[in-house]
Design a protein around this motif. Sequence first.
Motif, PDB file in Angstrom:
ATOM      1  N   TYR A 156     -47.627 -14.880 -53.689  1.00 27.01           N
ATOM      2  CA  TYR A 156     -46.976 -13.758 -53.009  1.00 27.01           C
ATOM      3  C   TYR A 156     -45.902 -13.164 -53.909  1.00 27.01           C
ATOM      4  O   TYR A 156     -45.314 -13.855 -54.732  1.00 27.01           O
ATOM      5  CB  TYR A 156     -46.341 -14.206 -51.683  1.00 27.01           C
ATOM      6  CG  TYR A 156     -47.370 -14.609 -50.665  1.00 27.01           C
ATOM      7  CD1 TYR A 156     -47.888 -13.688 -49.781  1.00 27.01           C
ATOM      8  CD2 TYR A 156     -47.849 -15.908 -50.615  1.00 27.01           C
ATOM      9  CE1 TYR A 156     -48.859 -14.036 -48.858  1.00 27.01           C
ATOM     10  CE2 TYR A 156     -48.820 -16.276 -49.697  1.00 27.01           C
ATOM     11  CZ  TYR A 156     -49.319 -15.337 -48.830  1.00 27.01           C
ATOM     12  OH  TYR A 156     -50.287 -15.684 -47.931  1.00 27.01           O
ATOM     13  N   GLY A 157     -45.630 -11.881 -53.738  1.00 27.19           N
ATOM     14  CA  GLY A 157     -44.585 -11.200 -54.489  1.00 27.19           C
ATOM     15  C   GLY A 157     -43.210 -11.560 -53.961  1.00 27.19           C
ATOM     16  O   GLY A 157     -43.052 -12.380 -53.045  1.00 27.19           O
ATOM     17  N   ASP A 158     -42.185 -10.937 -54.539  1.00 24.78           N
ATOM     18  CA  ASP A 158     -40.798 -11.193 -54.128  1.00 24.78           C
ATOM     19  C   ASP A 158     -40.572 -10.780 -52.680  1.00 24.78           C
ATOM     20  O   ASP A 158     -41.181  -9.833 -52.183  1.00 24.78           O
ATOM     21  CB  ASP A 158     -39.826 -10.421 -55.023  1.00 24.78           C
ATOM     22  CG  ASP A 158     -39.859 -10.910 -56.457  1.00 24.78           C
ATOM     23  OD1 ASP A 158     -40.214 -12.086 -56.680  1.00 24.78           O
ATOM     24  OD2 ASP A 158     -39.530 -10.115 -57.349  1.00 24.78           O
ATOM     25  N   ARG A 159     -39.657 -11.486 -52.022  1.00 27.06           N
ATOM     26  CA  ARG A 159     -39.340 -11.192 -50.627  1.00 27.06           C
ATOM     27  C   ARG A 159     -38.614  -9.850 -50.514  1.00 27.06           C
ATOM     28  O   ARG A 159     -37.947  -9.410 -51.440  1.00 27.06           O
ATOM     29  CB  ARG A 159     -38.495 -12.315 -50.025  1.00 27.06           C
ATOM     30  CG  ARG A 159     -39.261 -13.629 -49.952  1.00 27.06           C
ATOM     31  CD  ARG A 159     -38.455 -14.707 -49.284  1.00 27.06           C
ATOM     32  NE  ARG A 159     -38.215 -14.439 -47.875  1.00 27.06           N
ATOM     33  CZ  ARG A 159     -39.062 -14.734 -46.887  1.00 27.06           C
ATOM     34  NH1 ARG A 159     -40.214 -15.286 -47.159  1.00 27.06           N
ATOM     35  NH2 ARG A 159     -38.759 -14.475 -45.644  1.00 27.06           N
ATOM     36  N   LEU A 160     -38.721  -9.226 -49.351  1.00 25.31           N
ATOM     37  CA  LEU A 160     -38.093  -7.937 -49.085  1.00 25.31           C
ATOM     38  C   LEU A 160     -36.847  -8.154 -48.239  1.00 25.31           C
ATOM     39  O   LEU A 160     -36.912  -8.821 -47.203  1.00 25.31           O
ATOM     40  CB  LEU A 160     -39.079  -7.032 -48.341  1.00 25.31           C
ATOM     41  CG  LEU A 160     -38.522  -5.714 -47.850  1.00 25.31           C
ATOM     42  CD1 LEU A 160     -39.427  -4.586 -48.272  1.00 25.31           C
ATOM     43  CD2 LEU A 160     -38.366  -5.729 -46.353  1.00 25.31           C
ATOM     44  N   ASN A 161     -35.713  -7.631 -48.680  1.00 28.61           N
ATOM     45  CA  ASN A 161     -34.471  -7.629 -47.911  1.00 28.61           C
ATOM     46  C   ASN A 161     -34.118  -6.186 -47.610  1.00 28.61           C
ATOM     47  O   ASN A 161     -34.003  -5.377 -48.530  1.00 28.61           O
ATOM     48  CB  ASN A 161     -33.327  -8.267 -48.700  1.00 28.61           C
ATOM     49  CG  ASN A 161     -33.549  -9.740 -48.921  1.00 28.61           C
ATOM     50  OD1 ASN A 161     -33.760 -10.486 -47.981  1.00 28.61           O
ATOM     51  ND2 ASN A 161     -33.516 -10.160 -50.173  1.00 28.61           N
ATOM     52  N   GLN A 162     -33.939  -5.868 -46.337  1.00 31.17           N
ATOM     53  CA  GLN A 162     -33.628  -4.487 -45.955  1.00 31.17           C
ATOM     54  C   GLN A 162     -32.545  -4.490 -44.893  1.00 31.17           C
ATOM     55  O   GLN A 162     -32.599  -5.262 -43.932  1.00 31.17           O
ATOM     56  CB  GLN A 162     -34.881  -3.797 -45.432  1.00 31.17           C
ATOM     57  CG  GLN A 162     -34.662  -2.337 -45.108  1.00 31.17           C
ATOM     58  CD  GLN A 162     -35.939  -1.630 -44.672  1.00 31.17           C
ATOM     59  OE1 GLN A 162     -37.016  -2.199 -44.707  1.00 31.17           O
ATOM     60  NE2 GLN A 162     -35.805  -0.395 -44.270  1.00 31.17           N
ATOM     61  N   LEU A 163     -31.576  -3.576 -45.049  1.00 28.76           N
ATOM     62  CA  LEU A 163     -30.486  -3.417 -44.087  1.00 28.76           C
ATOM     63  C   LEU A 163     -30.433  -1.958 -43.644  1.00 28.76           C
ATOM     64  O   LEU A 163     -30.319  -1.063 -44.468  1.00 28.76           O
ATOM     65  CB  LEU A 163     -29.146  -3.821 -44.721  1.00 28.76           C
ATOM     66  CG  LEU A 163     -27.904  -3.643 -43.856  1.00 28.76           C
ATOM     67  CD1 LEU A 163     -27.974  -4.542 -42.618  1.00 28.76           C
ATOM     68  CD2 LEU A 163     -26.652  -3.946 -44.662  1.00 28.76           C
ATOM     69  N   ASP A 164     -30.549  -1.752 -42.335  1.00 31.85           N
ATOM     70  CA  ASP A 164     -30.468  -0.422 -41.736  1.00 31.85           C
ATOM     71  C   ASP A 164     -29.300  -0.411 -40.751  1.00 31.85           C
ATOM     72  O   ASP A 164     -28.962  -1.445 -40.169  1.00 31.85           O
ATOM     73  CB  ASP A 164     -31.757  -0.062 -40.998  1.00 31.85           C
ATOM     74  CG  ASP A 164     -32.977  -0.069 -41.898  1.00 31.85           C
ATOM     75  OD1 ASP A 164     -32.822   0.199 -43.098  1.00 31.85           O
ATOM     76  OD2 ASP A 164     -34.079  -0.342 -41.392  1.00 31.85           O
ATOM     77  N   ALA A 165     -28.692   0.753 -40.543  1.00 31.51           N
ATOM     78  CA  ALA A 165     -27.560   0.849 -39.618  1.00 31.51           C
ATOM     79  C   ALA A 165     -27.586   2.191 -38.892  1.00 31.51           C
ATOM     80  O   ALA A 165     -28.232   3.135 -39.329  1.00 31.51           O
ATOM     81  CB  ALA A 165     -26.242   0.692 -40.362  1.00 31.51           C
ATOM     82  N   ARG A 166     -26.871   2.243 -37.756  1.00 34.92           N
ATOM     83  CA  ARG A 166     -26.758   3.478 -36.977  1.00 34.92           C
ATOM     84  C   ARG A 166     -25.358   3.581 -36.396  1.00 34.92           C
ATOM     85  O   ARG A 166     -24.789   2.606 -35.901  1.00 34.92           O
ATOM     86  CB  ARG A 166     -27.766   3.492 -35.832  1.00 34.92           C
ATOM     87  CG  ARG A 166     -27.527   4.647 -34.846  1.00 34.92           C
ATOM     88  CD  ARG A 166     -28.493   4.661 -33.707  1.00 34.92           C
ATOM     89  NE  ARG A 166     -29.687   5.365 -34.158  1.00 34.92           N
ATOM     90  CZ  ARG A 166     -30.704   5.672 -33.363  1.00 34.92           C
ATOM     91  NH1 ARG A 166     -30.692   5.331 -32.090  1.00 34.92           N
ATOM     92  NH2 ARG A 166     -31.746   6.319 -33.842  1.00 34.92           N
TER      93      ARG A 166
END
Length: 152
Positions: A83-93
């Motif tokens: 598997y490829g590198d893990r995904l880290n995502q931060l969203d805000a509102r």
Amino acid sequence: MLSPSPLFCHVDPPFQTQVKLLGSVPLPWAIAASAAFQNVPGPQITAGYVATNAQIAPSLGRNLAAGANATATLQLIAPGTLYGDRLNQLDARLSRTFKFGTNRSIQALFDFYNLLNVGPVLVLNNTFGAAWQTPTAILSGRLLKLGVHVNF
């Protein structure tokens, strides 16, 4: 010599952890703040090699069923192992509600996507060859979206 044998028929992918955190906080002056963070596994890495009938026929002892011009895709890496590198995502509102009377309101919305401004690979080219593992899709860059929600 290549043989289109049914390799890797039994696929047993490993357990992969997904972490997703969501939160919302009301603030003074009718403002609300919320955020979402996710850490998910990267894309699966495979290697499909397209073999021609001329490469397969000697070990098979005959042409492929589709004819002399046919091809067969052979998997070189067992599915579910890389598997490829893990995904880290931060969203805000951030949102603010303005009330007019008892049942009318306007809500201003400010959505922020990919606050970390990272660009992990979402999709890889899995056809074995010169372009193998070339990214074909990455996470979009930082983005701000403005919106309005009207209740009347």
